[in-house]
Design an enzyme around this catalytic site. Structure first.
Site, PDB file in Angstrom:
ATOM      1  N   VAL A  86       0.843  -1.203   0.000  1.00 52.33           N
ATOM      2  CA  VAL A  86       0.000   0.000   0.000  1.00 52.33           C
ATOM      3  C   VAL A  86       0.877   1.252   0.000  1.00 52.33           C
ATOM      4  O   VAL A  86       0.683   2.180  -0.791  1.00 52.33           O
ATOM      5  CB  VAL A  86      -0.919   0.010   1.252  1.00 52.33           C
ATOM      6  CG1 VAL A  86      -1.687   1.321   1.347  1.00 52.33           C
ATOM      7  CG2 VAL A  86      -1.880  -1.160   1.204  1.00 52.33           C
TER       8      VAL A  86
ATOM      9  N   ASP B 151      10.463   3.539   6.099  1.00 52.88           N
ATOM     10  CA  ASP B 151      10.164   2.177   6.544  1.00 52.88           C
ATOM     11  C   ASP B 151      11.299   1.746   7.465  1.00 52.88           C
ATOM     12  O   ASP B 151      12.476   1.991   7.148  1.00 52.88           O
ATOM     13  CB  ASP B 151      10.067   1.236   5.327  1.00 52.88           C
ATOM     14  CG  ASP B 151       9.379  -0.070   5.667  1.00 52.88           C
ATOM     15  OD1 ASP B 151       8.293  -0.328   5.121  1.00 52.88           O
ATOM     16  OD2 ASP B 151       9.924  -0.836   6.508  1.00 52.88           O
TER      17      ASP B 151
ATOM     18  N   LYS C 245      14.984  -2.863   2.989  1.00 59.23           N
ATOM     19  CA  LYS C 245      13.921  -2.584   2.025  1.00 59.23           C
ATOM     20  C   LYS C 245      14.099  -1.174   1.448  1.00 59.23           C
ATOM     21  O   LYS C 245      13.983  -0.947   0.237  1.00 59.23           O
ATOM     22  CB  LYS C 245      12.551  -2.698   2.718  1.00 59.23           C
ATOM     23  CG  LYS C 245      11.387  -2.627   1.743  1.00 59.23           C
ATOM     24  CD  LYS C 245      10.074  -2.327   2.421  1.00 59.23           C
ATOM     25  CE  LYS C 245       9.381  -3.583   2.884  1.00 59.23           C
ATOM     26  NZ  LYS C 245       8.077  -3.300   3.523  1.00 59.23           N
TER      27      LYS C 245
ATOM     28  N   LEU D 121      -6.648  -0.073  -3.201  1.00 59.17           N
ATOM     29  CA  LEU D 121      -5.746  -0.658  -4.213  1.00 59.17           C
ATOM     30  C   LEU D 121      -5.926  -2.158  -4.329  1.00 59.17           C
ATOM     31  O   LEU D 121      -5.974  -2.855  -3.331  1.00 59.17           O
ATOM     32  CB  LEU D 121      -4.281  -0.430  -3.831  1.00 59.17           C
ATOM     33  CG  LEU D 121      -3.726   0.981  -3.777  1.00 59.17           C
ATOM     34  CD1 LEU D 121      -2.228   0.932  -3.537  1.00 59.17           C
ATOM     35  CD2 LEU D 121      -4.028   1.700  -5.063  1.00 59.17           C
TER      36      LEU D 121
ATOM     37  N   ASN E 222     -14.715  -4.404   1.586  1.00 61.52           N
ATOM     38  CA  ASN E 222     -13.989  -5.669   1.407  1.00 61.52           C
ATOM     39  C   ASN E 222     -14.837  -6.864   1.836  1.00 61.52           C
ATOM     40  O   ASN E 222     -14.834  -7.911   1.189  1.00 61.52           O
ATOM     41  CB  ASN E 222     -12.678  -5.650   2.207  1.00 61.52           C
ATOM     42  CG  ASN E 222     -11.557  -4.979   1.419  1.00 61.52           C
ATOM     43  OD1 ASN E 222     -11.755  -4.569   0.278  1.00 61.52           O
ATOM     44  ND2 ASN E 222     -10.392  -4.859   2.017  1.00 61.52           N
TER      45      ASN E 222
ATOM     46  N   CYS F 229      -5.886  -9.129   2.190  1.00 64.55           N
ATOM     47  CA  CYS F 229      -7.001  -8.302   2.695  1.00 64.55           C
ATOM     48  C   CYS F 229      -8.276  -9.072   3.029  1.00 64.55           C
ATOM     49  O   CYS F 229      -8.749  -9.024   4.165  1.00 64.55           O
ATOM     50  CB  CYS F 229      -7.327  -7.207   1.688  1.00 64.55           C
ATOM     51  SG  CYS F 229      -5.992  -6.014   1.576  1.00 64.55           S
TER      52      CYS F 229
HETATM   53  C1  UDX Z   1      -8.686  -6.347  -2.290  1.00 63.52           C
HETATM   54  C2  UDX Z   1      -9.707  -5.260  -2.669  1.00 63.52           C
HETATM   55  O1  UDX Z   1     -10.266  -5.567  -3.953  1.00 63.52           O
HETATM   56  C3  UDX Z   1      -9.067  -3.887  -2.671  1.00 63.52           C
HETATM   57  O2  UDX Z   1     -10.036  -2.891  -2.936  1.00 63.52           O
HETATM   58  C4  UDX Z   1      -8.451  -3.666  -1.288  1.00 63.52           C
HETATM   59  O3  UDX Z   1      -7.813  -2.414  -1.261  1.00 63.52           O
HETATM   60  C5  UDX Z   1      -7.455  -4.765  -0.955  1.00 63.52           C
HETATM   61  O4  UDX Z   1      -8.107  -6.036  -1.042  1.00 63.52           O
HETATM   62  P1  UDX Z   1      -6.699  -7.640  -3.521  1.00 63.52           P
HETATM   63  O5  UDX Z   1      -6.452  -8.331  -2.225  1.00 63.52           O
HETATM   64  O6  UDX Z   1      -5.545  -7.105  -4.292  1.00 63.52           O
HETATM   65  O7  UDX Z   1      -7.692  -6.390  -3.319  1.00 63.52           O
HETATM   66  O8  UDX Z   1      -7.450  -8.703  -4.453  1.00 63.52           O
HETATM   67  P2  UDX Z   1      -8.838  -8.800  -5.243  1.00 63.52           P
HETATM   68  O9  UDX Z   1      -8.616  -8.513  -6.660  1.00 63.52           O
HETATM   69  O10 UDX Z   1      -9.906  -8.042  -4.570  1.00 63.52           O
HETATM   70  O11 UDX Z   1      -9.122 -10.373  -5.097  1.00 63.52           O
HETATM   71  C6  UDX Z   1      -9.213 -10.974  -3.802  1.00 63.52           C
HETATM   72  C7  UDX Z   1      -9.419 -12.464  -3.932  1.00 63.52           C
HETATM   73  O12 UDX Z   1     -10.719 -12.759  -4.409  1.00 63.52           O
HETATM   74  C8  UDX Z   1      -8.455 -13.174  -4.884  1.00 63.52           C
HETATM   75  O13 UDX Z   1      -8.051 -14.402  -4.310  1.00 63.52           O
HETATM   76  C9  UDX Z   1      -9.277 -13.409  -6.125  1.00 63.52           C
HETATM   77  O14 UDX Z   1      -8.839 -14.503  -6.898  1.00 63.52           O
HETATM   78  C10 UDX Z   1     -10.654 -13.662  -5.524  1.00 63.52           C
HETATM   79  N1  UDX Z   1     -11.759 -13.369  -6.432  1.00 63.52           N
HETATM   80  C11 UDX Z   1     -11.968 -12.118  -6.884  1.00 63.52           C
HETATM   81  C12 UDX Z   1     -12.626 -14.394  -6.793  1.00 63.52           C
HETATM   82  O15 UDX Z   1     -12.469 -15.547  -6.396  1.00 63.52           O
HETATM   83  N2  UDX Z   1     -13.693 -14.088  -7.616  1.00 63.52           N
HETATM   84  C13 UDX Z   1     -13.934 -12.845  -8.080  1.00 63.52           C
HETATM   85  O16 UDX Z   1     -14.922 -12.648  -8.794  1.00 63.52           O
HETATM   86  C14 UDX Z   1     -13.039 -11.820  -7.703  1.00 63.52           C
END
Ligand code: UDX
Length: 469
Positions: A20, A39, A44, A169, A224, A276
């Site tokens: 982030v 950090d 890093k 994000l 989320n 997340c």
């Molecule tokens: C998520 C949120 O989308 C983002 O807004 C927040 O800031 C951080 O957490 P991220 O963890 O990067 O982002 O992944 P994301 O694209 O949301 O997918 C999360 C999980 O859900 C993945 O394992 C993905 O494969 C799964 N997923 C997503 C599904 O199984 N089906 C879907 O339709 C969408």
């Protein structure tokens, strides 16, 4: 490091340079702001300073190179120096989870302490990391308490505000999300804080929602959790589809065309993972329970998600019969395509479960193999990391797709067919087109598109044909 801020051009400090913090810092630099990225992990900071992004994120290397060349990005590993030099402090440290599901806010608290001890002028402390509601109140209390303690008796404590400006994000899409957000949420308690953040974001043409601080904290968490709910919902629908002869992708499309529902995050598969969703879901349930709110709905969201791994392993077993000793090609280890992140990856859970059943795995991922190797070292004859998907497929009794990488969609099926011992594909992400795969002479199993009814019908058809011969 001297104080480089003025109200006209406040200096920004980003505290924590992870998934982030680093994109946030680079985003502000690109928009023309002076940014100090801090950090505590000196190695890093050194890596970033030499132009290397510590994780895979498309486009981030170029953004870092531009940031370093601009002269507007300063990096340091002494957080207190960054605090003293800046006015707006974005808190981007990790908020992992405890065994109970509760968010572990020790890194946030530690930052609050550092800020209190270095309050050399007005500071706007902005939470960026996802935190449970009322964390801001604790930051406020901690900074106020400790600042009083640090200052000599009678000496005035510098003013500060705490705000919440959650990040949305998505890994793999960080750049797009930074420069083209669909909304910006800002929780503030004072006009001064609002004016500073308004100024920071005025060049964006998306909706900017100003709320109180707890509301902003809750928006991120609830968003989320809602998205996780959508995924578990469609996964449950996928199971029903298999039983009644429906296609879950078309169900999702038909549902999603209703603007009240929307098609996004209705992709059925092996469940959600990542840093997340699983953690935020548990933290939200913990928060609900703590306040006496029934969260049974969310418990089911988690249950459905956890059961996906078991269900997938069962599908593999049904496809190859005995798992012990079977050679399986595994494509995908990251928790989703576009990232090297394996945290809470359902793919990795499946790999572990299959190893537990005695299967022999040859695995591949375009970006996540280094991280996976550290968590799960290679084992002779049992777990081998392969440099290409075709290497993994060699002599396999089945090929499993566990991560939705674009390159897996474009695999040469004829070549795979030649390489594999038995042409079976179990697609945990519904990545391939069933007709194309079957016409390439593969047995194909997916997640809620090829129903049992169809399978039974085709078997019946086959039986009838056989009888007729
Ligand atoms: C998520 C949120 O989308 C983002 O807004 C927040 O800031 C951080 O957490 P991220 O963890 O990067 O982002 O992944 P994301 O694209 O949301 O997918 C999360 C999980 O859900 C993945 O394992 C993905 O494969 C799964 N997923 C997503 C599904 O199984 N089906 C879907 O339709 C969408």
């Amino acid at each position: 490091m001297s104080d480089r801020s003025s109200f006209d051009k406040p200096c920004i400090a980003v505290l924590g340079l992870g998934h982030v913090g680093l994109p946030t810092a680079l985003g502000f630099v690109e928009m023309g702001w002076e940014v100090i990225g801090a950090d505590e992990d000196a190695s890093k900071v050194e890596k970033i300073g030499s132009g290397q992004v510590p994780f895979y994120e498309p486009g981030m290397n170029d953004l870092l190179a531009r940031g370093l060349a601009s002269g507007r990005l300063t990096l340091c590993h002494r957080v207190e120096e960054a605090v003293r030099a800046a006015t707006i402090l974005f808190v981007c440290v990790g908020t992992p989870q405890k065994d109970s599901g509760e968010a572990d806010l020790s890194q946030v608290e530690s930052i609050a302490r550092i800020i209190a001890r270095n309050l050399n002028g007005y500071k706007l402390i902005v939470e960026k990391s996802t935190v449970p509601a009322i964390t801001a109140q604790w930051i406020k209390k901690t900074v106020a308490r400790l600042a009083k303690f640090v200052n000599a008796p009678g000496q005035q404590v510098a003013e500060f505000d705490v705000a919440s400006n959650p990040e949305f994000l998505q890994e793999g899409k960080a750049i797009e999300n930074i420069f083209h957000p669909d909304r910006i949420v800002v929780g503030v308690e004072s006009e001064r804080a609002r004016a500073l953040l308004e100024r920071l974001y005025r060049q964006f043409d998306c909706p900017i929602l100003f709320t109180n601080v707890s509301t902003a904290e809750l928006i991120k968490h609830a968003a989320n959790v809602f998205l996780s709910t959508k995924i578990s919902f469609i996964n449950m629908v996928a199971d029903i589809c298999e039983e009644v002869g429906a296609d879950v992708t078309q169900v999702a499309l038909g549902m999603g065309l209703d603007p009240r529902i929307g098609r996004e995050f209705l992709n059925a598969g092996i469940g959600f993972g990542g840093y997340c969703f699983p953690k935020d879901l548990r933290a939200f349930m913990y928060l609900a329970k703590e306040h006496g709110v029934d969260c049974g709905l969310l418990q089911e969201v988690e249950n459905i998600n956890l059961q996906r791994v078991e269900l997938f392993v069962k599908k593999v077993q049904q496809a190859v019969w005995v798992l012990q000793g079977k050679k399986l090609a595994v494509l995908g280890l990251a928790f989703k395509g576009g990232t090297d992140d394996i945290r809470e990856s359902p793919a990795l859970r499946i790999v572990k479960a299959l190893l537990g059943e005695g299967a022999r795995l040859r695995v591949h991922d375009p970006q996540a193999m280094e991280a996976a190797r550290q968590e799960l070292p290679p084992q002779a004859e049992r777990l081998e990391y392969c440099p290409a998907p075709y290497e993994a497929a060699r002599e396999a009794h089945a090929l499993l797709i566990l991560t939705d990488w674009k390159e897996y969609r474009e695999l040469d099926l004829a070549h795979l067919h030649e390489l594999m011992e038995v042409p079976v594909i179990v697609d945990g992400r519904n990545l391939l087109n069933p007709e194309t795969v079957r016409s390439a002479d593969f047995e194909y199993v997916d997640m809620g598109r090829s129903s049992r009814v169809a399978a039974v019908e085709s078997t019946t058809q086959l039986t009838v044909n056989n009888c007729a011969q």
